[in-house]
Scaffold this motif. Structure first.
Motif, mmCIF file in Angstrom:
data_model
loop_
_atom_site.group_PDB
_atom_site.id
_atom_site.type_symbol
_atom_site.label_atom_id
_atom_site.label_comp_id
_atom_site.label_asym_id
_atom_site.label_seq_id
_atom_site.Cartn_x
_atom_site.Cartn_y
_atom_site.Cartn_z
ATOM 1 N N ASN A 1 0.831 -1.197 0.000
ATOM 2 C CA ASN A 1 0.000 0.000 0.000
ATOM 3 C C ASN A 1 0.870 1.253 0.000
ATOM 4 O O ASN A 1 0.593 2.221 -0.714
ATOM 5 C CB ASN A 1 -0.917 -0.008 1.225
ATOM 6 N N ALA A 2 1.938 1.244 0.788
ATOM 7 C CA ALA A 2 2.848 2.389 0.829
ATOM 8 C C ALA A 2 3.517 2.605 -0.525
ATOM 9 O O ALA A 2 3.741 3.753 -0.945
ATOM 10 C CB ALA A 2 3.908 2.177 1.908
ATOM 11 N N ALA A 3 3.828 1.527 -1.230
ATOM 12 C CA ALA A 3 4.474 1.642 -2.538
ATOM 13 C C ALA A 3 3.570 2.340 -3.552
ATOM 14 O O ALA A 3 4.050 2.957 -4.505
ATOM 15 C CB ALA A 3 4.865 0.257 -3.048
ATOM 16 N N ILE A 4 2.268 2.260 -3.331
ATOM 17 C CA ILE A 4 1.311 2.855 -4.260
ATOM 18 C C ILE A 4 0.849 4.237 -3.805
ATOM 19 O O ILE A 4 0.785 5.174 -4.600
ATOM 20 C CB ILE A 4 0.081 1.937 -4.427
ATOM 21 N N SER A 5 0.556 4.383 -2.506
ATOM 22 C CA SER A 5 -0.177 5.571 -2.074
ATOM 23 C C SER A 5 0.536 6.470 -1.081
ATOM 24 O O SER A 5 -0.024 7.491 -0.686
ATOM 25 C CB SER A 5 -1.517 5.140 -1.461
ATOM 26 N N ALA A 6 1.754 6.146 -0.638
ATOM 27 C CA ALA A 6 2.455 7.017 0.311
ATOM 28 C C ALA A 6 2.556 8.431 -0.255
ATOM 29 O O ALA A 6 2.756 8.620 -1.462
ATOM 30 C CB ALA A 6 3.839 6.466 0.610
ATOM 31 N N ASN B 1 9.149 5.058 -3.383
ATOM 32 C CA ASN B 1 10.304 4.407 -4.011
ATOM 33 C C ASN B 1 10.975 3.424 -3.061
ATOM 34 O O ASN B 1 11.386 2.327 -3.468
ATOM 35 C CB ASN B 1 11.306 5.456 -4.479
ATOM 36 N N ARG B 2 11.106 3.814 -1.788
ATOM 37 C CA ARG B 2 11.739 2.925 -0.813
ATOM 38 C C ARG B 2 10.907 1.652 -0.628
ATOM 39 O O ARG B 2 11.453 0.554 -0.542
ATOM 40 C CB ARG B 2 11.921 3.637 0.520
ATOM 41 N N ALA B 3 9.574 1.810 -0.574
ATOM 42 C CA ALA B 3 8.713 0.640 -0.410
ATOM 43 C C ALA B 3 8.843 -0.307 -1.598
ATOM 44 O O ALA B 3 8.902 -1.529 -1.428
ATOM 45 C CB ALA B 3 7.258 1.076 -0.237
ATOM 46 N N ARG B 4 8.920 0.250 -2.823
ATOM 47 C CA ARG B 4 9.090 -0.596 -4.004
ATOM 48 C C ARG B 4 10.422 -1.329 -3.960
ATOM 49 O O ARG B 4 10.504 -2.524 -4.298
ATOM 50 C CB ARG B 4 8.991 0.259 -5.269
ATOM 51 N N THR B 5 11.458 -0.632 -3.526
ATOM 52 C CA THR B 5 12.779 -1.262 -3.418
ATOM 53 C C THR B 5 12.758 -2.380 -2.389
ATOM 54 O O THR B 5 13.286 -3.481 -2.633
ATOM 55 C CB THR B 5 13.831 -0.206 -3.022
ATOM 56 N N GLU B 6 12.149 -2.120 -1.238
ATOM 57 C CA GLU B 6 12.100 -3.140 -0.188
ATOM 58 C C GLU B 6 11.282 -4.347 -0.638
ATOM 59 O O GLU B 6 11.640 -5.495 -0.352
ATOM 60 C CB GLU B 6 11.484 -2.539 1.085
ATOM 61 N N LEU B 7 10.189 -4.108 -1.356
ATOM 62 C CA LEU B 7 9.392 -5.228 -1.862
ATOM 63 C C LEU B 7 10.201 -6.091 -2.820
ATOM 64 O O LEU B 7 10.127 -7.322 -2.791
ATOM 65 C CB LEU B 7 8.133 -4.704 -2.556
ATOM 66 N N ALA B 8 10.984 -5.439 -3.681
ATOM 67 C CA ALA B 8 11.830 -6.185 -4.617
ATOM 68 C C ALA B 8 12.868 -7.009 -3.868
ATOM 69 O O ALA B 8 13.129 -8.175 -4.217
ATOM 70 C CB ALA B 8 12.509 -5.220 -5.582
ATOM 71 N N LEU B 9 13.458 -6.430 -2.823
ATOM 72 C CA LEU B 9 14.451 -7.151 -2.030
ATOM 73 C C LEU B 9 13.822 -8.328 -1.297
ATOM 74 O O LEU B 9 14.415 -9.414 -1.212
ATOM 75 C CB LEU B 9 15.111 -6.202 -1.031
ATOM 76 N N LEU B 10 12.616 -8.118 -0.771
ATOM 77 C CA LEU B 10 11.940 -9.198 -0.063
ATOM 78 C C LEU B 10 11.600 -10.351 -0.995
ATOM 79 O O LEU B 10 11.708 -11.522 -0.630
ATOM 80 C CB LEU B 10 10.664 -8.665 0.596
ATOM 81 N N THR B 11 11.175 -10.006 -2.221
ATOM 82 C CA THR B 11 10.865 -11.039 -3.207
ATOM 83 C C THR B 11 12.100 -11.877 -3.508
ATOM 84 O O THR B 11 12.038 -13.103 -3.612
ATOM 85 C CB THR B 11 10.331 -10.414 -4.501
#
Length: 304
Positions: A92-97, A104-114
């Protein structure tokens, strides 16, 4: 019975109906005053008639005998849900923060978690990387991983108990029903209380001018949406208007626009309004004090 019924969210077990009314009603009156209805604002707080607005308090139901802080221990299955909840907050943060840096940080963290899937052992250990990612975002930035974990654990435990424990659910709904009657015109629910209020509106069985949900997790598919009642979810019959308000940085409010999720929403549900609650995006009193909140409450109570 009350004209306005208030329904609180999680982590209120150390408070009471009286203390929460004393916290919520000045803020609600302030929002109504900002909306230009000073007379109604005075009746809500300064010149309030006893019982015109009541808090449906259920926080004590989450306390066990001899326990001071509430039931926070999770089972293995609940830890799995905690990971899903934290991951959905991060998505949600990656979309609506509100801040591009947080998105951007949320998208990066999601990629790292994946990329790191399978490296951690154990359900609880698997949650920690998600919590580490969340704590780097604005809503948790200064709080630390330990606090973020407590927030997720308490949120999940109380939400899960309400949605899965029939005794808890029935007792909570009984607390709300004590204040509902033919004179009830507004139900306001915050956080988990928005889920309780939504279900209470279904059970109410009478016309209701306004259902107001604040910081609502009703769109949170991983934990809440598919466990609400009745199923499939729909706009409660009898509700003339349902308004849902969300701060863009309120991670509990999984999605501000609930309209696609609730059949019958057209012409009834006003969702997706964004408010700015500053450094405390999920704070109930901050939601209540907004002009938008005051506008819709004033309109409902004046018959507009």
């Amino acid at each position: 019975m009350a004209r306005i019924v208030l329904v609180h969210g999680i982590a209120q077990e150390q408070k009471s109906a009286d203390t929460l009314e004393a916290e919520w009603l000045p803020s609600l009156a302030g929002g109504v005053r900002l909306a230009g209805d000073a007379a109604l604002a005075d009746t809500l707080w300064r010149d309030a008639r006893p019982g015109s607005a009541r808090m449906a308090f259920y926080g004590d139901l989450f306390l066990k005998d001899g326990q001071q802080g509430g039931a926070d221990e999770l089972t293995e299955d609940e830890w799995a849900l905690a990971g899903a909840l934290a991951a959905e907050w991060l998505r949600n943060a990656a979309i609506s923060a509100s801040r591009e840096t947080d998105r951007n940080r949320a998208r990066t963290e999601l990629a790292l978690l994946t990329g790191a899937q399978g490296e951690e052992q154990g359900v609880r250990a698997a949650v920690r990387p998600v919590l580490n990612a969340l704590v780097r975002l604005k809503p948790f930035a200064r709080l630390g991983v330990a606090f973020a974990e407590r927030v997720v654990v308490k949120a999940l435990k109380q939400v899960t108990l309400y949605l899965t424990d029939e005794t808890i659910r029935n007792r909570v709904q009984d607390r709300v029903a004590e204040h509902l009657g033919s004179e009830t015109e507004v139900i306001i629910g915050h956080s988990l209380g928005s889920v309780v209020a939504y279900e209470a509106a279904h059970l109410h069985g009478r016309p209701l001018p306004l259902l107001l949900t604040l910081g609502s997790p009703l769109g949170l598919r991983t934990v809440v949406y598919e466990r609400t009642r009745p199923q499939p979810p729909s706009v409660p019959p009898g509700v003339a208007r349902w308004v849902n308000l969300a701060d863009r940085d309120d991670l509990v409010a999984a999605r501000p626009d609930l309209t696609p999720l609730f059949p019958g929403a057209d012409g009834v549900l006003d969702s997706g309004y964004t408010v700015d609650n500053g450094a405390k995006p999920h704070e109930a009193e901050f939601y209540l004090a907004k002009r938008r909140t005051g506008e819709v409450v004033s309109a409902a109570l004046s018959g507009r």
